[in-house]
Design a protein around this motif. Structure first.
Motif, PDB file in Angstrom:
ATOM      1  N   SER A  16      15.156 -38.635 -19.993  1.00 11.69           N
ATOM      2  CA  SER A  16      14.960 -37.181 -20.011  1.00 11.69           C
ATOM      3  C   SER A  16      14.349 -36.724 -21.332  1.00 11.69           C
ATOM      4  O   SER A  16      13.505 -35.816 -21.353  1.00 11.69           O
ATOM      5  N   HIS A  17      14.772 -37.349 -22.432  1.00 13.59           N
ATOM      6  CA  HIS A  17      14.218 -36.975 -23.739  1.00 13.59           C
ATOM      7  C   HIS A  17      12.734 -37.334 -23.822  1.00 13.59           C
ATOM      8  O   HIS A  17      11.919 -36.532 -24.312  1.00 13.59           O
ATOM      9  N   VAL A  44      10.641 -37.692 -21.322  1.00 10.78           N
ATOM     10  CA  VAL A  44       9.912 -36.814 -20.394  1.00 10.78           C
ATOM     11  C   VAL A  44       9.653 -35.457 -21.042  1.00 10.78           C
ATOM     12  O   VAL A  44       8.547 -34.902 -20.953  1.00 10.78           O
ATOM     13  N   GLU A  45      10.675 -34.915 -21.729  1.00  7.61           N
ATOM     14  CA  GLU A  45      10.494 -33.621 -22.400  1.00  7.61           C
ATOM     15  C   GLU A  45       9.545 -33.737 -23.577  1.00  7.61           C
ATOM     16  O   GLU A  45       8.675 -32.878 -23.773  1.00  7.61           O
ATOM     17  N   LEU A  46       9.688 -34.800 -24.371  1.00  2.55           N
ATOM     18  CA  LEU A  46       8.865 -34.989 -25.561  1.00  2.55           C
ATOM     19  C   LEU A  46       7.387 -35.053 -25.218  1.00  2.55           C
ATOM     20  O   LEU A  46       6.533 -34.510 -25.933  1.00  2.55           O
ATOM     21  N   GLY A 101       5.986 -34.092 -22.197  1.00  2.00           N
ATOM     22  CA  GLY A 101       5.555 -33.140 -21.178  1.00  2.00           C
ATOM     23  C   GLY A 101       5.219 -33.777 -19.847  1.00  2.00           C
ATOM     24  O   GLY A 101       4.201 -33.448 -19.224  1.00  2.00           O
ATOM     25  N   GLY A 125       7.355 -33.847 -17.074  1.00  2.00           N
ATOM     26  CA  GLY A 125       8.239 -33.399 -16.004  1.00  2.00           C
ATOM     27  C   GLY A 125       7.563 -33.167 -14.677  1.00  2.00           C
ATOM     28  O   GLY A 125       8.114 -33.498 -13.617  1.00  2.00           O
ATOM     29  N   TYR A 157       0.812 -34.457 -28.829  1.00  3.49           N
ATOM     30  CA  TYR A 157       1.943 -35.316 -28.487  1.00  3.49           C
ATOM     31  C   TYR A 157       2.110 -36.425 -29.522  1.00  3.49           C
ATOM     32  O   TYR A 157       3.240 -36.816 -29.839  1.00  3.49           O
TER      33      TYR A 157
END
Length: 368
Positions: free
Chosen positions: A113-114, A116-118, A120, A122, A173
Motif C-alpha cells: 500500500s505504501h 502504491v501511494e508513493l 501513484g 492506485g 516520483y
C-alpha cells in the motif's frame, strides 16, 4: 554510504574509478562511452572487475583483495532498466508482488500500500502492461524493485526511452524516492537537467575516469568536468505566488525569479537549473528590458577560455551563478572579482524539466 573502487581493462578501454557518496541519489553522469553502464554492471555483479571494492553501507559486494565476490542473485539490488521489463501476462498488482518473492525473510521492506501511494499506482493495479504508458510502466518497475527490499537500487538511464511528456510525468516520483525512501540509488544519466533535479551527489565520468565528484550545483558548474557548453548553475528558490498571467514568482537570494507556471504550492523549495549560455551580464541594474529576471550577485572569478569566450562566476547568496559571455564583453565591461554585477535571464529560457523539488545539497556553495 556508497563506496566504489573499480579497475578493469578492456581492449582499447580502461576503467579506473573510485568514489564515495552519502545516502540519496548518486548520479553517474557523462557522455556515451565514459564507462557509466560498465560501472553499474560491476556493481550489479554482471562484470567481475580485475580489481576493486564495492560496498553499500556495511554490505560488501566485492573485495578482490579479500577474494570476496557476491554473485548477482545474492546482492539484494533493485534494477530499473530503460524499459520497464514487466511480465505482460500479469496485472500491475501481480508484477509488483513478484518483487516480494526476492525479499529475504524478516527484511525491512515497504508495504504494498505504501509503494502504491508513493508511486501513484492506485488506479493501475488491475491493468496489464499493454494498457500502460511508458511512464506508468517505469513506475511499476520502480515499485517492484522497492518491494524486493533492496539494499541499493540501480537505475540505468530509466528515462532514456521516454518522450518529454513521459519524463515530466515520472521525474517527480524519483524526487519522492530521493526524499522519502532510505534506500540509496545509483542512477545513470547523460542529461544535466536530470542531474540538477535528482542528484544528491554527482560522479562525472569521462574516458573511464572520474573528473569530478560532489553536489549538483558544484559539479554542473565545473567547466573542466562539464565542458563550456554543458556548464550550468543550480539555484535554490522558494515559491512565493502564482499569478493569473501564467507565471510563478520565486524568491532567490539574488532577487525575484519569474518562471512559467510551476505545479508546486507557495512555500515549496525548488531547484532551478540555468544554463550558463542563457545568462547576460550588466554592471548596473538595467532598465527598460523585456527580460523579467534580474538577479544581483558578486563576481568571484572571470575565467578566460581557450577561444573567444569567458566564464564569469557570481556568488548569489550561498549559490553560484555562471554566465558564459565573450572575452570581448568581459573586457569591455571591465569585469573583475569583487564587483557587483547583475545577471539577466529570459523567463522562457528555463524549461519545465529544469525545475524540480529539493533544497540545496551540502557543499553546493563550495567554490571550485
Amino acid at each position: 554510504m556508497i563506496s566504489v573502487s573499480v579497475q578493469h581493462r578492456f581492449a582499447g578501454f580502461d576503467l579506473d574509478v573510485a568514489f564515495q557518496a552519502p545516502p540519496g541519489v548518486t548520479v553517474l553522469f557523462g557522455p556515451s562511452g565514459s564507462g557509466k553502464t560498465t560501472l553499474v554492471n560491476a556493481v550489479a555483479g554482471l562484470l567481475r572487475p580485475d580489481a576493486g571494492r564495492i560496498a553499500a553501507g556495511d554490505w560488501v559486494l566485492l573485495d578482490t583483495a579479500a577474494r570476496r565476490f557476491v554473485p548477482p542473485h545474492r546482492r539484494r539490488l533493485g534494477y530499473v532498466f530503460q524499459e520497464g521489463r514487466l511480465f505482460p501476462h500479469l496485472t500491475v498488482r501481480q508484477n509488483l508482488l513478484y518483487g516480494r518473492w526476492f525479499a529475504p525473510r524478516g527484511a525491512e521492506a515497504p508495504g504494498l500500500s505504501h509503494v502504491v501511494e508513493l508511486l501513484g499506482l492506485g488506479d493501475l493495479l488491475d491493468r496489464r502492461p499493454g494498457a500502460l504508458s511508458g511512464g506508468e510502466k517505469q513506475r511499476v518497475a520502480i515499485g517492484r524493485a522497492l518491494l524486493a527490499a533492496p539494499k541499493l537500487i540501480l537505475a540505468d538511464e530509466p528515462l532514456a526511452a521516454l518522450d518529454e511528456a513521459r519524463k515530466a510525468e515520472i521525474l517527480p516520483y524519483f524526487e519522492r524516492l530521493r526524499d522519502e525512501v532510505s534506500v540509496p540509488i545509483l542512477y545513470v544519466s547523460h542529461s544535466s537537467a536530470e542531474v540538477a533535479r535528482l542528484a544528491t551527489t554527482v560522479v562525472a565520468l569521462r574516458g573511464g575516469r572520474v573528473t569530478a565528484v560532489g553536489p549538483p550545483g558544484r559539479v554542473l558548474g565545473d567547466v573542466a568536468a562539464m565542458g563550456v557548453r554543458g556548464a550550468a548553475s543550480v539555484l535554490v528558490a522558494r515559491v512565493v505566488a502564482h499569478h493569473a498571467d501564467g507565471l510563478s514568482e520565486l524568491a532567490t537570494e539574488g532577487g525575484r525569479l519569474w518562471l512559467p507556471l510551476v505545479a508546486d504550492a507557495p512555500g515549496s523549495t525548488l531547484r532551478v537549473r540555468i544554463a550558463a549560455q542563457d545568462v547576460i551580464l550588466s554592471r548596473a541594474r538595467p532598465e527598460g528590458l523585456s527580460a523579467l529576471n534580474i538577479l544581483a550577485g558578486t563576481i568571484t572569478e572571470v575565467r578566460p577560455g581557450h577561444g573567444p569566450g569567458a566564464m564569469v562566476v557570481l556568488a548569489v547568496g550561498e549559490d553560484r551563478l555562471l554566465a558564459r559571455i565573450t572575452l570581448r564583453s568581459a573586457e569591455a565591461l571591465g569585469l573583475a572579482a569583487g564587483q557587483t554585477c547583475h545577471a539577466i535571464l529570459k523567463t522562457v529560457a528555463v524549461a519545465p524539466e529544469d525545475v524540480g523539488t529539493g533544497a540545496r545539497m551540502a557543499g553546493d556553495a563550495e567554490r571550485t
